[in-house]
Each structure stands twice: as C-alpha cells, then as structure tokens.
Design a protein around this motif. Structure first.
Motif, PDB file in Angstrom:
ATOM      1  N   LEU A  25       0.818  -1.213   0.000  1.00 12.24           N
ATOM      2  CA  LEU A  25       0.000   0.000   0.000  1.00 12.24           C
ATOM      3  C   LEU A  25       0.851   1.262   0.000  1.00 12.24           C
ATOM      4  CD1 LEU A  25      -2.690  -1.144   2.591  1.00 12.24           C
ATOM      5  CD2 LEU A  25      -2.837  -1.169   0.097  1.00 12.24           C
ATOM      6  N   ALA A  26       2.000   1.235   0.631  1.00  8.09           N
ATOM      7  CA  ALA A  26       2.878   2.403   0.689  1.00  8.09           C
ATOM      8  C   ALA A  26       4.012   2.239  -0.319  1.00  8.09           C
ATOM      9  CB  ALA A  26       3.444   2.568   2.094  1.00  8.09           C
ATOM     10  N   ALA A  27       4.650   3.343  -0.646  1.00  5.00           N
ATOM     11  CA  ALA A  27       5.778   3.299  -1.573  1.00  5.00           C
ATOM     12  C   ALA A  27       6.930   2.531  -0.943  1.00  5.00           C
ATOM     13  CB  ALA A  27       6.223   4.720  -1.915  1.00  5.00           C
ATOM     14  N   GLY A  28       7.467   1.586  -1.685  1.00  3.49           N
ATOM     15  CA  GLY A  28       8.564   0.777  -1.193  1.00  3.49           C
ATOM     16  C   GLY A  28       8.128  -0.410  -0.353  1.00  3.49           C
ATOM     17  N   GLU A  29       6.856  -0.545  -0.090  1.00  6.65           N
ATOM     18  CA  GLU A  29       6.329  -1.669   0.680  1.00  6.65           C
ATOM     19  C   GLU A  29       6.193  -2.887  -0.228  1.00  6.65           C
ATOM     20  OE1 GLU A  29       4.827  -3.635   4.026  1.00  6.65           O
ATOM     21  OE2 GLU A  29       5.720  -1.653   3.903  1.00  6.65           O
ATOM     22  N   PRO A  30       6.695  -4.067   0.183  1.00  7.61           N
ATOM     23  CA  PRO A  30       6.618  -5.248  -0.687  1.00  7.61           C
ATOM     24  C   PRO A  30       5.202  -5.809  -0.750  1.00  7.61           C
ATOM     25  CG  PRO A  30       7.553  -5.854   1.424  1.00  7.61           C
ATOM     26  CD  PRO A  30       7.390  -4.353   1.437  1.00  7.61           C
ATOM     27  N   ALA A  31       4.939  -6.572  -1.787  1.00  5.99           N
ATOM     28  CA  ALA A  31       3.660  -7.272  -1.904  1.00  5.99           C
ATOM     29  C   ALA A  31       3.604  -8.343  -0.819  1.00  5.99           C
ATOM     30  CB  ALA A  31       3.535  -7.886  -3.279  1.00  5.99           C
ATOM     31  N   ARG A  32       2.390  -8.781  -0.505  1.00  3.95           N
ATOM     32  CA  ARG A  32       2.219  -9.786   0.550  1.00  3.95           C
ATOM     33  C   ARG A  32       1.330 -10.920   0.046  1.00  3.95           C
ATOM     34  NH1 ARG A  32       4.255  -8.426   5.378  1.00  3.95           N
ATOM     35  NH2 ARG A  32       4.895  -6.281   5.642  1.00  3.95           N
TER      36      ARG A  32
END
Length: 110
Positions: A25-32
């Motif tokens: 959801l945030a920039a730089g946050e990995p997919a889950r």
C-alpha cells in the motif's frame, strides 16, 4: 517465486472469495501473500507440474552465508602506464543450514 509464478498466484482466492495476494500500500512496501512479504526471484522455476516454484520460510534462520575474512588483491603487471589494473577476489559461499525453516511448494497443474 519468479514473476510468471507470481502472476498465477495473484489470481488465487480463499474460500470467501478474497485474493490471497495483496500489493504493497505504501511506496517501497513489498507485496504480501497471506500477510507474508513476497520476494520475486527470477532464478526460481516457472510454475508447472512437478516444479518447486515457491520457496517459503524464514531464510534468516534457514540459510547461512559463509564469508572468508581475507581479500586478495593482484596488481596487473602488464597494464599500460599510467593506468594500473587491480584484480580483487573474495571467497563467499552459503548453504541451507536448517531445512525445517525453508520449504518448497510443488504444484500439480491439471
């Protein structure tokens, strides 16, 4: 998993119809995937019958990197002056140290 496998996994849903995959959801946050972070590694095999396409687990606990402390530097005696070439080598290796911490997921495609 590689990007082709990730494309197939993105389409999977649970029993209530919710997708198992969620993008960051945030920039730089990995997919889950089911709440766990996903790393795309193109070296993994494509999703196919009998292929171990996904590796899952605690890689920090299950994989050990061995690094020798010495660094070897060799000066090239044949390089043209005033430019000098140097060659540096370092020995690094690694292996699975805890097979219980990392598991491979094998698919059966019909």
């Amino acid at each position: 998993m590689n990007s082709k496998t990730a494309g197939a996994v993105r389409k999977l849903k649970d029993g209530d119809g919710r997708f198992l995959w969620s993008d960051g959801l945030a920039a730089g946050e990995p997919a889950r995937l089911m709440g766990y972070r996903v790393l795309i590694a193109e070296d993994m095999p494509d999703i196919a019958s009998g292929a171990d396409a996904i590796a899952f687990g605690d890689f920090g606990a299950g994989y050990t990197v061995a690094e020798r402390p010495d660094l070897r530097i060799l000066r090239d005696p044949f390089s043209a002056k005033p430019h000098v070439l140097f060659y540096a080598t370092k020995r690094v290796g690694g292996d699975v140290s805890d097979f219980a911490a990392i598991k491979l997921l094998r698919f059966a495609i019909a």
